[in-house]
Design an enzyme around this catalytic site. Structure first.
Site, short mmCIF file in Angstrom:
data_model
loop_
_atom_site.label_atom_id
_atom_site.label_comp_id
_atom_site.label_asym_id
_atom_site.label_seq_id
_atom_site.Cartn_x
_atom_site.Cartn_y
_atom_site.Cartn_z
N TYR A 109 6.76 6.74 -5.55
CA TYR A 109 5.76 7.73 -5.17
C TYR A 109 5.95 8.94 -6.07
O TYR A 109 7.09 9.35 -6.32
CB TYR A 109 5.99 8.15 -3.71
CG TYR A 109 5.17 9.35 -3.29
CD1 TYR A 109 3.93 9.18 -2.68
CD2 TYR A 109 5.62 10.64 -3.50
CE1 TYR A 109 3.16 10.26 -2.31
CE2 TYR A 109 4.85 11.74 -3.13
CZ TYR A 109 3.63 11.54 -2.53
OH TYR A 109 2.87 12.62 -2.16
N GLU A 194 -1.77 12.35 -6.44
CA GLU A 194 -0.69 11.53 -5.90
C GLU A 194 -0.75 10.16 -6.55
O GLU A 194 -1.82 9.54 -6.60
CB GLU A 194 -0.90 11.31 -4.39
CG GLU A 194 -0.12 12.23 -3.51
CD GLU A 194 -0.30 11.84 -2.03
OE1 GLU A 194 0.65 12.02 -1.29
OE2 GLU A 194 -1.37 11.34 -1.65
#
Ligand code: GDP
Ligand code: MN
Length: 388
Positions: A109, A194
């Site tokens: 991530y 993101e």
């Protein structure tokens, strides 16, 4: 402004991010053709909606033939998808993204975001990427913030590689991806990018499998070509209409229609409603410079919302914002719609007395209250008694 995955990936591809081959389709036949054009033996068909957690809701499907890609698209297109992030009405699927599938070895991530406490752009990364990242993101030991400005000395890059559990050359490739993402963030005036997951493939390459990108609305005048990426189909008609009157409107799931004179005040009122175990139908914040007509249009949206059982208006006057403008708009909307819905009104500050007089003298069934708490309680009570 939220971008779809396909839009974000098209923008990020120009910054050299490792985006798998893909195409967009609006029909099953189109999805089949895209899979054929892309080639290979496995594809992922993904619903294009402004919400994450699609994987857990059937919005991300792995397929093994172009025909199966067409079938997966047919099953999604024209339906609504409900994920943990959409609210219970879900969102309509008008487009699918067909992408070559990769074999995932590890998922990371990463995010580039505005760090308000440091007044800086931060780049963070976690080795706990993928669908269950939320749990990891609440634990600071699972997150690392990366300084991209200073050219990392050997110690720093070794530390980064160890944190992600990667050999140093792969870690360097991750740093390169993050630097490119940060450049895109700044060039495009984003407020969030993101990458989740950023995958390490079985071949040892990096592949960006999902991207969420939010652009700063206030900077869109600088990027007319980005402003065109707005997807109006997905917005609720009330959100579009509110936007035309410069009202900040967000649709929620409840039955208390809310109009307030400031975002912070609005959040406080939402908290009170939640604490009383109620739910607002919307969040709506009017600008300090809003005219009485704009306020009237906002209240009209609430009065015409079939879900709304009570309208709650909280006005805090001060500076150029006057409560009497809010009350006049409120009165105007009630008069025009002839709505019988109960209205709870609380005012404080500039123009409070005159605003209350305006409402009292016109014979509307408006409850005036002495505090925000009382206003919220009264709205909760009215919503409950009308709920049966
Ligand atoms: P989200 O659930 O809306 O965040 O959608 P994602 O695009 O992140 O997809 C959900 C999950 O599907 C990812 O976390 C991956 O684990 C998986 N996934 C997505 N693309 C691929 C792919 O090409 N290959 C494999 N094996 N899994 C994928
Ligand atoms: Mn994802």
């Amino acid at each position: 402004m939220n971008l779809h995955e396909y839009q974000a990936k098209a923008l990020l591809r120009d910054y050299g991010l490792p985006i798998p081959k893909a195409g967009v389709a609006v029909t099953a036949e189109g999805a089949r053709a895209r899979a054929k054009d892309i080639g290979g033996g496995a594809w992922v068909v993904k619903a294009q909606v402004h919400a994450g957690r699609r994987g857990k809701a059937g919005g991300v499907r792995m397929v093994g033939s172009p025909e199966a890609a067409g079938e997966a698209a047919a099953a999604m297109l024209g339906t609504r998808i409900v994920t943990e992030q959409t609210g219970r009405d879900g969102l309509p699927i008008g487009k699918v993204y067909v992408e070559e599938a990769v074999q995932i070895e590890r998922e990371f991530y990463a995010a580039v975001l505005v760090n308000r406490s440091r007044a800086a752009v931060s780049v963070i990364v976690s080795a706990a990427g993928g669908e269950d990242v939320e749990a990891a993101l609440t634990r600071s030991d699972q997150l690392m913030e990366i300084e991209l400005e200073a050219s990392p000395d050997d110690g720093a890059s070794a530390g980064f590689a160890a944190f992600l559990g990667l050999p140093e050359d792969t870690a360097a490739a991750v740093i390169d991806v993050l630097a490119r993402t940060k450049k895109a963030f700044i060039d495009l005036d984003a407020s969030l990018i993101e990458l989740n997951p950023l995958a390490l493939t079985a071949r040892g390459d990096l592949a960006l499998l999902d991207a969420k990108m939010v652009l700063d609305d206030n900077a869109l005048p600088r990027h007319p070509e980005l402003a065109e990426l707005r997807d109006e189909e997905e917005s609720h008609p009330h959100e579009l209409e509110a936007g035309r009157f410069d009202l900040n409107y967000v649709r929620l799931d409840g039955d208390i229609g809310l109009l307030v004179t400031g975002a912070g005040l609005g959040l406080a009122v939402l908290d009170l409603i939640k604490q009383g175990e109620g739910e607002a139908a919307n969040f709506m914040d009017v600008r300090p410079v809003a005219s009485r007509d704009e306020v009237a249009e906002g209240v009209r949206l609430l009065l015409e919302d079939a879900r709304v059982k009570v309208v709650l208006v909280v006005a805090m006057g001060g500076g150029i914002l006057r409560c009497d403008t809010i009350a006049e708009g409120l009165a105007e909307a009630i008069r025009r719609t002839g709505s019988p819905l109960p209205v709870v009104y609380h005012a404080a500050g500039t123009g409070k007395e005159i605003s209350e007089m305006t409402l009292r003298n016109q014979g509307f069934a408006v409850t005036l209250t002495d505090s925000i708490e009382e206003a919220a309680h009264e709205a909760l009570r009215l919503a409950q008694t009308r709920g049966a």
